[in-house]
Design a protein around this motif. Structure first.
Motif, PDB file in Angstrom:
ATOM      1  N   ASN A   1       0.830  -1.216   0.000  1.00  0.00           N
ATOM      2  CA  ASN A   1       0.000   0.000   0.000  1.00  0.00           C
ATOM      3  C   ASN A   1       0.856   1.255   0.000  1.00  0.00           C
ATOM      4  O   ASN A   1       0.514   2.255  -0.638  1.00  0.00           O
ATOM      5  CB  ASN A   1      -0.944   0.008   1.208  1.00  0.00           C
ATOM      6  N   ALA A   2       1.975   1.204   0.702  1.00  0.00           N
ATOM      7  CA  ALA A   2       2.873   2.360   0.716  1.00  0.00           C
ATOM      8  C   ALA A   2       3.465   2.601  -0.670  1.00  0.00           C
ATOM      9  O   ALA A   2       3.592   3.761  -1.103  1.00  0.00           O
ATOM     10  CB  ALA A   2       3.984   2.152   1.736  1.00  0.00           C
ATOM     11  N   LEU A   3       3.795   1.517  -1.386  1.00  0.00           N
ATOM     12  CA  LEU A   3       4.307   1.657  -2.751  1.00  0.00           C
ATOM     13  C   LEU A   3       3.243   2.238  -3.676  1.00  0.00           C
ATOM     14  O   LEU A   3       3.531   3.109  -4.496  1.00  0.00           O
ATOM     15  CB  LEU A   3       4.770   0.295  -3.277  1.00  0.00           C
ATOM     16  N   ARG A   4       2.009   1.761  -3.530  1.00  0.00           N
ATOM     17  CA  ARG A   4       0.921   2.276  -4.363  1.00  0.00           C
ATOM     18  C   ARG A   4       0.691   3.759  -4.104  1.00  0.00           C
ATOM     19  O   ARG A   4       0.495   4.544  -5.022  1.00  0.00           O
ATOM     20  CB  ARG A   4      -0.359   1.489  -4.094  1.00  0.00           C
TER      21      ARG A   4
ATOM     22  N   VAL B   1       0.836  -2.218  -9.136  1.00  0.00           N
ATOM     23  CA  VAL B   1       1.999  -2.896  -8.577  1.00  0.00           C
ATOM     24  C   VAL B   1       1.911  -4.389  -8.876  1.00  0.00           C
ATOM     25  O   VAL B   1       0.895  -5.035  -8.604  1.00  0.00           O
ATOM     26  CB  VAL B   1       2.101  -2.680  -7.050  1.00  0.00           C
ATOM     27  N   ILE B   2       2.979  -4.925  -9.458  1.00  0.00           N
ATOM     28  CA  ILE B   2       3.100  -6.365  -9.683  1.00  0.00           C
ATOM     29  C   ILE B   2       4.083  -6.926  -8.671  1.00  0.00           C
ATOM     30  O   ILE B   2       5.191  -6.409  -8.520  1.00  0.00           O
ATOM     31  CB  ILE B   2       3.575  -6.666 -11.112  1.00  0.00           C
ATOM     32  N   ILE B   3       3.665  -7.985  -7.989  1.00  0.00           N
ATOM     33  CA  ILE B   3       4.487  -8.577  -6.934  1.00  0.00           C
ATOM     34  C   ILE B   3       4.946  -9.955  -7.396  1.00  0.00           C
ATOM     35  O   ILE B   3       4.135 -10.813  -7.746  1.00  0.00           O
ATOM     36  CB  ILE B   3       3.685  -8.721  -5.631  1.00  0.00           C
TER      37      ILE B   3
ATOM     38  N   GLU C   1       6.018 -13.313  -6.419  1.00  0.00           N
ATOM     39  CA  GLU C   1       5.961 -14.208  -5.270  1.00  0.00           C
ATOM     40  C   GLU C   1       6.465 -15.587  -5.682  1.00  0.00           C
ATOM     41  O   GLU C   1       6.673 -15.858  -6.859  1.00  0.00           O
ATOM     42  CB  GLU C   1       4.520 -14.311  -4.760  1.00  0.00           C
ATOM     43  N   LYS C   2       6.638 -16.446  -4.719  1.00  0.00           N
ATOM     44  CA  LYS C   2       7.064 -17.798  -5.031  1.00  0.00           C
ATOM     45  C   LYS C   2       5.942 -18.509  -5.800  1.00  0.00           C
ATOM     46  O   LYS C   2       4.844 -18.700  -5.288  1.00  0.00           O
ATOM     47  CB  LYS C   2       7.379 -18.578  -3.754  1.00  0.00           C
ATOM     48  N   GLY C   3       6.194 -18.850  -7.048  1.00  0.00           N
ATOM     49  CA  GLY C   3       5.236 -19.618  -7.836  1.00  0.00           C
ATOM     50  C   GLY C   3       4.242 -18.811  -8.638  1.00  0.00           C
ATOM     51  O   GLY C   3       3.514 -19.384  -9.448  1.00  0.00           O
ATOM     52  N   ARG C   4       4.165 -17.482  -8.419  1.00  0.00           N
ATOM     53  CA  ARG C   4       3.198 -16.728  -9.214  1.00  0.00           C
ATOM     54  C   ARG C   4       3.465 -15.226  -9.146  1.00  0.00           C
ATOM     55  O   ARG C   4       4.236 -14.744  -8.311  1.00  0.00           O
ATOM     56  CB  ARG C   4       1.766 -17.012  -8.763  1.00  0.00           C
ATOM     57  N   LEU C   5       2.800 -14.512 -10.050  1.00  0.00           N
ATOM     58  CA  LEU C   5       2.783 -13.056 -10.026  1.00  0.00           C
ATOM     59  C   LEU C   5       1.416 -12.604  -9.522  1.00  0.00           C
ATOM     60  O   LEU C   5       0.385 -13.148  -9.936  1.00  0.00           O
ATOM     61  CB  LEU C   5       2.997 -12.471 -11.426  1.00  0.00           C
ATOM     62  N   THR C   6       1.417 -11.616  -8.657  1.00  0.00           N
ATOM     63  CA  THR C   6       0.172 -11.017  -8.187  1.00  0.00           C
ATOM     64  C   THR C   6       0.206  -9.534  -8.523  1.00  0.00           C
ATOM     65  O   THR C   6       1.212  -8.871  -8.293  1.00  0.00           O
ATOM     66  CB  THR C   6      -0.003 -11.202  -6.671  1.00  0.00           C
ATOM     67  N   ALA C   7      -0.891  -9.027  -9.066  1.00  0.00           N
ATOM     68  CA  ALA C   7      -0.977  -7.610  -9.403  1.00  0.00           C
ATOM     69  C   ALA C   7      -2.074  -6.954  -8.578  1.00  0.00           C
ATOM     70  O   ALA C   7      -3.144  -7.535  -8.371  1.00  0.00           O
ATOM     71  CB  ALA C   7      -1.271  -7.435 -10.888  1.00  0.00           C
ATOM     72  N   ILE C   8      -1.789  -5.744  -8.103  1.00  0.00           N
ATOM     73  CA  ILE C   8      -2.781  -4.949  -7.397  1.00  0.00           C
ATOM     74  C   ILE C   8      -2.915  -3.626  -8.132  1.00  0.00           C
ATOM     75  O   ILE C   8      -1.990  -2.808  -8.109  1.00  0.00           O
ATOM     76  CB  ILE C   8      -2.400  -4.713  -5.923  1.00  0.00           C
ATOM     77  N   PRO C   9      -4.045  -3.413  -8.811  1.00  0.00           N
ATOM     78  CA  PRO C   9      -4.228  -2.156  -9.556  1.00  0.00           C
ATOM     79  C   PRO C   9      -4.206  -0.951  -8.632  1.00  0.00           C
ATOM     80  O   PRO C   9      -4.585  -1.031  -7.459  1.00  0.00           O
ATOM     81  CB  PRO C   9      -5.609  -2.333 -10.211  1.00  0.00           C
ATOM     82  N   ASP C  10      -3.803   0.169  -9.182  1.00  0.00           N
ATOM     83  CA  ASP C  10      -3.700   1.402  -8.408  1.00  0.00           C
ATOM     84  C   ASP C  10      -5.044   1.835  -7.839  1.00  0.00           C
ATOM     85  O   ASP C  10      -5.122   2.365  -6.747  1.00  0.00           O
ATOM     86  CB  ASP C  10      -3.118   2.512  -9.297  1.00  0.00           C
ATOM     87  N   ASN C  11      -6.123   1.583  -8.600  1.00  0.00           N
ATOM     88  CA  ASN C  11      -7.438   2.091  -8.197  1.00  0.00           C
ATOM     89  C   ASN C  11      -8.342   1.022  -7.595  1.00  0.00           C
ATOM     90  O   ASN C  11      -9.553   1.175  -7.548  1.00  0.00           O
ATOM     91  CB  ASN C  11      -8.150   2.731  -9.388  1.00  0.00           C
TER      92      ASN C  11
ATOM     93  N   ASP D   1      -8.512  -2.643  -4.711  1.00  0.00           N
ATOM     94  CA  ASP D   1      -7.876  -3.534  -3.751  1.00  0.00           C
ATOM     95  C   ASP D   1      -7.934  -4.985  -4.196  1.00  0.00           C
ATOM     96  O   ASP D   1      -7.485  -5.874  -3.472  1.00  0.00           O
ATOM     97  CB  ASP D   1      -8.545  -3.387  -2.371  1.00  0.00           C
ATOM     98  N   ASN D   2      -8.515  -5.237  -5.385  1.00  0.00           N
ATOM     99  CA  ASN D   2      -8.561  -6.596  -5.910  1.00  0.00           C
ATOM    100  C   ASN D   2      -7.159  -7.088  -6.248  1.00  0.00           C
ATOM    101  O   ASN D   2      -6.360  -6.358  -6.822  1.00  0.00           O
ATOM    102  CB  ASN D   2      -9.416  -6.659  -7.182  1.00  0.00           C
ATOM    103  N   LYS D   3      -6.869  -8.326  -5.895  1.00  0.00           N
ATOM    104  CA  LYS D   3      -5.612  -8.950  -6.286  1.00  0.00           C
ATOM    105  C   LYS D   3      -5.854  -9.771  -7.542  1.00  0.00           C
ATOM    106  O   LYS D   3      -6.759 -10.598  -7.593  1.00  0.00           O
ATOM    107  CB  LYS D   3      -5.075  -9.838  -5.163  1.00  0.00           C
ATOM    108  N   LEU D   4      -5.053  -9.525  -8.560  1.00  0.00           N
ATOM    109  CA  LEU D   4      -5.178 -10.238  -9.820  1.00  0.00           C
ATOM    110  C   LEU D   4      -4.003 -11.182  -9.994  1.00  0.00           C
ATOM    111  O   LEU D   4      -2.859 -10.811  -9.732  1.00  0.00           O
ATOM    112  CB  LEU D   4      -5.208  -9.258 -10.993  1.00  0.00           C
TER     113      LEU D   4
END
Length: 257
Positions: A37-40, A47-49, A51-61, A63-66
């Motif tokens: 959240n601080a990065l956003r 923000v694309i994160i 992680e071990k085994g996958r990518l998770t994206a959190i759009p700027d606008n 709170d859904n994780k994609l």
């Protein structure tokens, strides 16, 4: 977009994050103890994160994780591997060796099933206009492991294209693919579909109109298939024969060319 790593970082995650940043020309940012959240809040970007085994994206606008996951495609594939029928494959009349262009790829659920149906002798390409969803789909299709060899091979064969579908169709060759497929965002939301609703904020809102269908008719050798809400007026407006399915919230339409 910016890309970073999970909180518990290691050298492998950092290396993968940097490689993805270079491939897609996006910024890699060290976590440096900052929360997502601080990065956003600081950068006001998706923000694309890594992680071990996958990518998770959190759009700027939102709170859904994609993230990429085949979801129902795996269930449908297991049925097909047991020689059961799939409504989409039946409607599109896809057979081994055929080709399909998916103009609204999203997270590629139907393209995976199409790729499984047409096999290694056929081809499936998918167009995605959203940079975020394009990245998730391309990386997910290339790396996700289901443990089912034919399913994984079907994912790897899909050609993912970053483009706006009307512009792509206008430059595509006449009669260059057997089937052209559209699965636009439904104008009426299906509240039970978490997968659809989670990416709704990041889809490119391209209008599906007669100009697009005319280009698709030129490109397709056999037919155009449309997936839409069962109450959609687009079937009639664009000249599709609507195939109604009892209890289904979405129907398929076909335009033979």
């Amino acid at each position: 977009m910016i890309i970073t790593t999970a909180g518990r970082v290691n050298s492998q995650l950092i290396t993968r994050a940097k490689n993805i940043a270079n491939t897609y020309n996006i910024r890699f940012m060290e976590r440096s103890g900052l929360s997502i959240n601080a990065l956003r809040n600081k950068y006001k970007e998706d923000v694309i994160i890594v992680e071990k085994g996958r990518l998770t994206a959190i759009p700027d606008n939102s709170d859904n994780k994609l993230f990429f996951h085949p979801n129902l495609a795996m269930i449908r594939a297991k049925r097909m591997l047991r020689n059961e029928t799939d409504p989409f494959i039946e409607t599109a009349q896809l057979k081994e060796g055929m080709s399909m262009l998916d103009c609204t790829l999203g997270l590629a659920s139907d393209s995976i099933i199409a790729s499984l149906a047409v096999g290694s002798a056929g081809s499936v390409s998918g167009i995605e206009g959203s940079s975020l969803i394009y990245l998730l789909a391309k990386e997910g299709l290339a790396t996700f492991s289901s443990g089912i060899q034919r399913f994984d091979q079907a994912m790897r064969r899909i050609n993912v294209i970053k483009a706006e579908h009307y512009a792509y169709l206008r430059n595509a060759g006449t009669n260059s693919v057997d089937v052209v497929y559209f699965d636009p965002m439904f104008s009426t939301e299906i509240n039970t579909s978490d997968g659809i609703n989670s990416i709704r904020t990041r889809t490119v809102k391209n209008t599906l109109n007669i100009n697009v269908i005319e280009e698709a008719s030129r490109v397709a050798r056999e037919r155009i298939v449309l997936k839409d809400h069962w109450k959609s007026e687009r079937f009639n407006e664009l000249g599709f024969v609507q195939y109604k399915r009892k209890t289904a919230l979405f129907h398929y339409g076909v335009l033979e060319v």
